[in-house]
Scaffold this motif. Structure first.
Motif, PDB file in Angstrom:
ATOM      1  N   GLN A 211      -3.098  11.552   3.195  1.00 32.16           N
ATOM      2  CA  GLN A 211      -4.021  10.731   2.401  1.00 32.16           C
ATOM      3  C   GLN A 211      -4.273   9.383   3.072  1.00 32.16           C
ATOM      4  N   ASP A 212      -5.224   8.651   2.524  1.00 31.32           N
ATOM      5  CA  ASP A 212      -5.543   7.328   3.032  1.00 31.32           C
ATOM      6  C   ASP A 212      -4.707   6.291   2.283  1.00 31.32           C
ATOM      7  N   PRO A 213      -4.457   5.145   2.872  1.00 31.10           N
ATOM      8  CA  PRO A 213      -3.666   4.117   2.180  1.00 31.10           C
ATOM      9  C   PRO A 213      -4.338   3.682   0.881  1.00 31.10           C
TER      10      PRO A 213
ATOM     11  N   TYR B 208       0.848  -1.187   0.000  1.00 33.66           N
ATOM     12  CA  TYR B 208       0.000   0.000   0.000  1.00 33.66           C
ATOM     13  C   TYR B 208       0.884   1.239   0.000  1.00 33.66           C
TER      14      TYR B 208
ATOM     15  N   GLN C  74       0.777   5.385   0.987  1.00 31.24           N
ATOM     16  CA  GLN C  74       0.023   6.427   1.675  1.00 31.24           C
ATOM     17  C   GLN C  74       0.763   7.752   1.561  1.00 31.24           C
TER      18      GLN C  74
END
Lengths: 111, 116
Positions: free
Chosen positions: B41-43, B35, B37
């Motif tokens: 921000q969101d993953p 992932y 990020q």
């Protein structure tokens, strides 16, 4: 994967119970509801997962109504260390690899 | 208990350079996820591997590639780095325990990549 909606932020004080509600109106029959917690600059951490009714573990409770179109994460007696971002994720976990993170809820706990 | 290990924890690179991030899953976990990020921000899911084969692909740029090795560790290779690649990169692993209500993913501490 069902789209989720949760509050952008919440404030609380130490010792209070915090309830974070997540809406997922188009949840599918095979979807589970999972909550993750993330502290700044750390990886997300699994909190709890459920399919229906109520699930409780040592950290939190998860309430899911019969229609499953929403769910509520309940954190009992929060402390300063519970300040974090909380993500609600909905998906067919068994058949889907990836986690799709929406905009989580930033919980701030004050003394 | 053993956790997911990522190395390096911090990495500073110049534009157009290459970078390799490594991930060592929890023992007996056969599935690895990556992932990204960005700041604030969101993953975002990049890619995943199950039993050394790519199992799913997300918003991973063509400049990035990844693989999972026979010992289940994984490497994310990033080339022609851009300023926008500066982010936290998380690796997660799961035991692919099908039939028990879901595959909990366990995240590593992340690698903070800074591109100058």
């Amino acid at each position: 994967l069902a789209k989720t909606t949760q509050p952008i932020s919440m404030d609380s004080y130490e010792g209070q119970e915090v309830n974070i509600t997540c809406s997922h109106n188009n949840i599918a029959t095979n979807d589970y509801i999972t909550w993750y917690q993330q502290f700044p600059s750390q990886g997300p951490r699994f909190i709890i997962q459920g399919y229906k009714t109520k699930v409780t573990n040592e950290v939190a409770s998860l309430f899911i109504p019969a229609d499953r179109k929403s769910s509520t994460l309940s954190l009992p007696r929060v402390s300063l260390s519970d300040t974090a971002v909380y993500y609600c994720l909905v998906g067919d976990i068994i058949g889907t690899d990836k986690l799709i993170f929406g905009t989580g809820t930033r919980l701030q706990v004050f003394p | 208990a053993a956790g997911v290990i990522q190395s390096p924890r911090h990495l500073i690179k110049e534009k157009r350079e290459t970078a390799t991030l490594k991930c060592y899953p929890i023992p007996r976990h056969d599935t690895v996820y990556w992932y990204q990020q960005g700041p604030g921000q969101d993953p975002q899911f990049l890619i995943s591997f199950y039993e050394k084969m790519q199992s799913d692909k997300g918003s991973i740029p063509d400049r990035f590639s990844a693989q999972q090795f026979s010992d289940y560790h994984s490497e994310l290779n990033m080339s022609s780095l851009e300023l926008g690649d500066s982010a936290l990169y998380f690796c997660a692993s799961s035991p692919r325990d099908r039939g028990h209500g879901g595959d909990t993913q366990y995240f590593g501490p992340g690698t903070r990549l800074t591109v100058l």
